[in-house]
Design a protein around this motif. Structure first.
Motif, PDB file in Angstrom:
ATOM      1  N   VAL A  66       0.845  -1.191   0.000  1.00  0.00           N
ATOM      2  CA  VAL A  66       0.000   0.000   0.000  1.00  0.00           C
ATOM      3  C   VAL A  66       0.882   1.243   0.000  1.00  0.00           C
ATOM      4  N   GLU A  67       0.273   2.354  -0.355  1.00  0.00           N
ATOM      5  CA  GLU A  67       0.946   3.652  -0.292  1.00  0.00           C
ATOM      6  C   GLU A  67       0.135   4.552   0.617  1.00  0.00           C
ATOM      7  N   ILE A  68       0.792   5.125   1.617  1.00  0.00           N
ATOM      8  CA  ILE A  68       0.113   6.007   2.558  1.00  0.00           C
ATOM      9  C   ILE A  68       0.364   7.447   2.134  1.00  0.00           C
ATOM     10  N   ARG A  69      -0.715   8.176   1.904  1.00  0.00           N
ATOM     11  CA  ARG A  69      -0.617   9.566   1.468  1.00  0.00           C
ATOM     12  C   ARG A  69      -1.117  10.471   2.585  1.00  0.00           C
ATOM     13  N   ALA A  70      -0.305  11.453   2.931  1.00  0.00           N
ATOM     14  CA  ALA A  70      -0.647  12.348   4.033  1.00  0.00           C
ATOM     15  C   ALA A  70      -1.990  13.016   3.792  1.00  0.00           C
ATOM     16  N   SER A  71      -2.817  13.041   4.840  1.00  0.00           N
ATOM     17  CA  SER A  71      -4.129  13.696   4.817  1.00  0.00           C
ATOM     18  C   SER A  71      -5.059  13.128   3.759  1.00  0.00           C
ATOM     19  N   SER A  72      -4.751  11.931   3.272  1.00  0.00           N
ATOM     20  CA  SER A  72      -5.589  11.329   2.238  1.00  0.00           C
ATOM     21  C   SER A  72      -5.972   9.901   2.587  1.00  0.00           C
ATOM     22  N   GLY A  73      -5.011   9.120   3.062  1.00  0.00           N
ATOM     23  CA  GLY A  73      -5.305   7.739   3.417  1.00  0.00           C
ATOM     24  C   GLY A  73      -4.331   6.768   2.794  1.00  0.00           C
ATOM     25  N   ALA A  74      -4.687   5.494   2.832  1.00  0.00           N
ATOM     26  CA  ALA A  74      -3.838   4.430   2.300  1.00  0.00           C
ATOM     27  C   ALA A  74      -4.457   3.888   1.018  1.00  0.00           C
ATOM     28  N   TYR A  75      -3.612   3.678   0.005  1.00  0.00           N
ATOM     29  CA  TYR A  75      -4.063   3.212  -1.303  1.00  0.00           C
ATOM     30  C   TYR A  75      -3.316   1.942  -1.684  1.00  0.00           C
ATOM     31  N   VAL A  76      -4.018   1.044  -2.368  1.00  0.00           N
ATOM     32  CA  VAL A  76      -3.406  -0.207  -2.804  1.00  0.00           C
ATOM     33  C   VAL A  76      -2.460   0.075  -3.961  1.00  0.00           C
ATOM     34  N   CYS A  77      -1.253  -0.474  -3.868  1.00  0.00           N
ATOM     35  CA  CYS A  77      -0.275  -0.307  -4.946  1.00  0.00           C
ATOM     36  C   CYS A  77      -0.534  -1.331  -6.045  1.00  0.00           C
ATOM     37  N   GLY A  78      -0.091  -1.023  -7.245  1.00  0.00           N
ATOM     38  CA  GLY A  78      -0.184  -1.972  -8.345  1.00  0.00           C
ATOM     39  C   GLY A  78       1.024  -2.882  -8.314  1.00  0.00           C
ATOM     40  N   VAL A  79       1.059  -3.821  -7.361  1.00  0.00           N
ATOM     41  CA  VAL A  79       2.232  -4.664  -7.141  1.00  0.00           C
ATOM     42  C   VAL A  79       2.216  -5.866  -8.070  1.00  0.00           C
ATOM     43  N   ASP A  80       3.356  -6.130  -8.698  1.00  0.00           N
ATOM     44  CA  ASP A  80       3.549  -7.363  -9.462  1.00  0.00           C
ATOM     45  C   ASP A  80       3.834  -8.470  -8.457  1.00  0.00           C
ATOM     46  N   LYS A  81       2.857  -9.356  -8.242  1.00  0.00           N
ATOM     47  CA  LYS A  81       3.000 -10.366  -7.193  1.00  0.00           C
ATOM     48  C   LYS A  81       4.192 -11.277  -7.406  1.00  0.00           C
ATOM     49  N   GLY A  82       4.636 -11.405  -8.659  1.00  0.00           N
ATOM     50  CA  GLY A  82       5.796 -12.252  -8.899  1.00  0.00           C
ATOM     51  C   GLY A  82       7.080 -11.638  -8.391  1.00  0.00           C
ATOM     52  N   ASN A  83       7.070 -10.289  -8.226  1.00  0.00           N
ATOM     53  CA  ASN A  83       8.274  -9.608  -7.768  1.00  0.00           C
ATOM     54  C   ASN A  83       8.062  -8.915  -6.433  1.00  0.00           C
ATOM     55  N   ALA A  84       7.034  -9.322  -5.727  1.00  0.00           N
ATOM     56  CA  ALA A  84       6.715  -8.648  -4.471  1.00  0.00           C
ATOM     57  C   ALA A  84       7.812  -8.868  -3.442  1.00  0.00           C
ATOM     58  N   VAL A  85       7.994  -7.875  -2.583  1.00  0.00           N
ATOM     59  CA  VAL A  85       8.969  -7.980  -1.504  1.00  0.00           C
ATOM     60  C   VAL A  85       8.490  -9.016  -0.502  1.00  0.00           C
ATOM     61  N   GLN A  86       9.387  -9.806   0.022  1.00  0.00           N
ATOM     62  CA  GLN A  86       9.016 -10.792   1.022  1.00  0.00           C
ATOM     63  C   GLN A  86       8.540 -10.095   2.286  1.00  0.00           C
ATOM     64  N   PRO A  87       7.564 -10.676   2.989  1.00  0.00           N
ATOM     65  CA  PRO A  87       7.035 -10.042   4.191  1.00  0.00           C
ATOM     66  C   PRO A  87       8.117  -9.739   5.212  1.00  0.00           C
ATOM     67  N   ARG A  88       7.995  -8.561   5.834  1.00  0.00           N
ATOM     68  CA  ARG A  88       8.956  -8.160   6.852  1.00  0.00           C
ATOM     69  C   ARG A  88       8.213  -7.655   8.083  1.00  0.00           C
ATOM     70  N   LEU A  89       7.099  -8.305   8.388  1.00  0.00           N
ATOM     71  CA  LEU A  89       6.257  -7.795   9.451  1.00  0.00           C
ATOM     72  C   LEU A  89       6.911  -7.866  10.819  1.00  0.00           C
TER      73      LEU A  89
END
Length: 229
Positions: A66-89
């Motif tokens: 997701v992308e967090i935009r100040a004073s706007s909210g969080a938006y879903v990114c157009g992520v290529d699932k094949g190249n997604a970053v591994q979870p780092r929670l």
């Protein structure tokens, strides 16, 4: 309606929420470019506090979901699932601050009982570096880092200096750069005041006040890192 397990350890609840939001994205129930529901609404939906939702969103932004935009909210990114970053929670800013609180409280108690003039000069020089960076209109990240390392050095905690440095670096790398830019220097000026309180307590050789000032600073840093509206 999805719910988070209320019996989960609170510091880990954000992982459950992040996983559920990610599942909705993966199932295309929330499409790329779409705005996520407001923080308050998601807190009610998942049965958690707004703070947990904030931490989940920060973790998801760190992953590139997701992308967090100040004073706007969080938006879903157009992520290529094949190249997604591994979870780092496991590297949430909140968890890293929790580790820093445990470690640096012990260190500052030692430092306050072992205050030396050379040590104070090093801590004071780092504090002055923060002031000068802010006067020049730039974030004093390096001076901030040196401030905390100098306290560990004054406390005679040489074996822990590397750990302090690692936790500091991971905490700041876990905060998306947009947060820093959107906040400008306002948060850094607040942090400077907090550092000055820590320094004054060390000069007074007062471990109780130094501990309280450090805790106040680290918790404020935690809130700033996850302070989405």
């Amino acid at each position: 309606m999805l719910h988070s397990d209320q019996s989960a350890d609170p510091p880990r609840q954000y992982r459950l929420v992040a996983a559920q939001i990610r599942a909705l994205i993966d199932m295309d129930r929330i499409r790329p470019g779409a705005r996520l529901p407001p923080e308050r609404e998601m807190a009610q939906q998942f049965g958690v506090s707004r703070q947990v939702v904030r931490e989940a969103l920060v973790a998801l932004e760190f992953e590139g979901e997701v992308e967090i935009r100040a004073s706007s909210g969080a938006y879903v990114c157009g992520v290529d699932k094949g190249n997604a970053v591994q979870p780092r929670l496991g590297r949430s800013p909140a968890e890293l601050i929790q580790a820093r609180v445990v470690l640096e409280r012990a260190i500052i108690t030692l430092a306050a009982s072992r205050v030396s003039q050379p040590g104070l000069l090093r801590v004071g020089a780092a504090l002055q570096g923060m002031r000068e960076d802010l006067d020049r209109g730039r974030p004093p990240l390096a001076a901030d880092r040196q401030f905390h390392l100098s306290i560990a050095e004054m406390g005679g905690c040489d074996a822990l200096i590397g750990v302090v440095a690692t936790l500091f670096d991971r905490f700041h790398s876990a905060i998306p750069s947009r947060h820093v830019c959107d906040e400008g220097l306002t948060s850094w000026r607040a942090a400077l005041i907090e550092h000055e309180a820590i320094f004054q307590a060390l000069k007074a050789r007062d471990p109780i006040t130094a501990d309280a000032a450090l805790c106040s600073h680290l918790l404020a840093a935690r809130n700033r890192s996850t302070g989405l509206s």
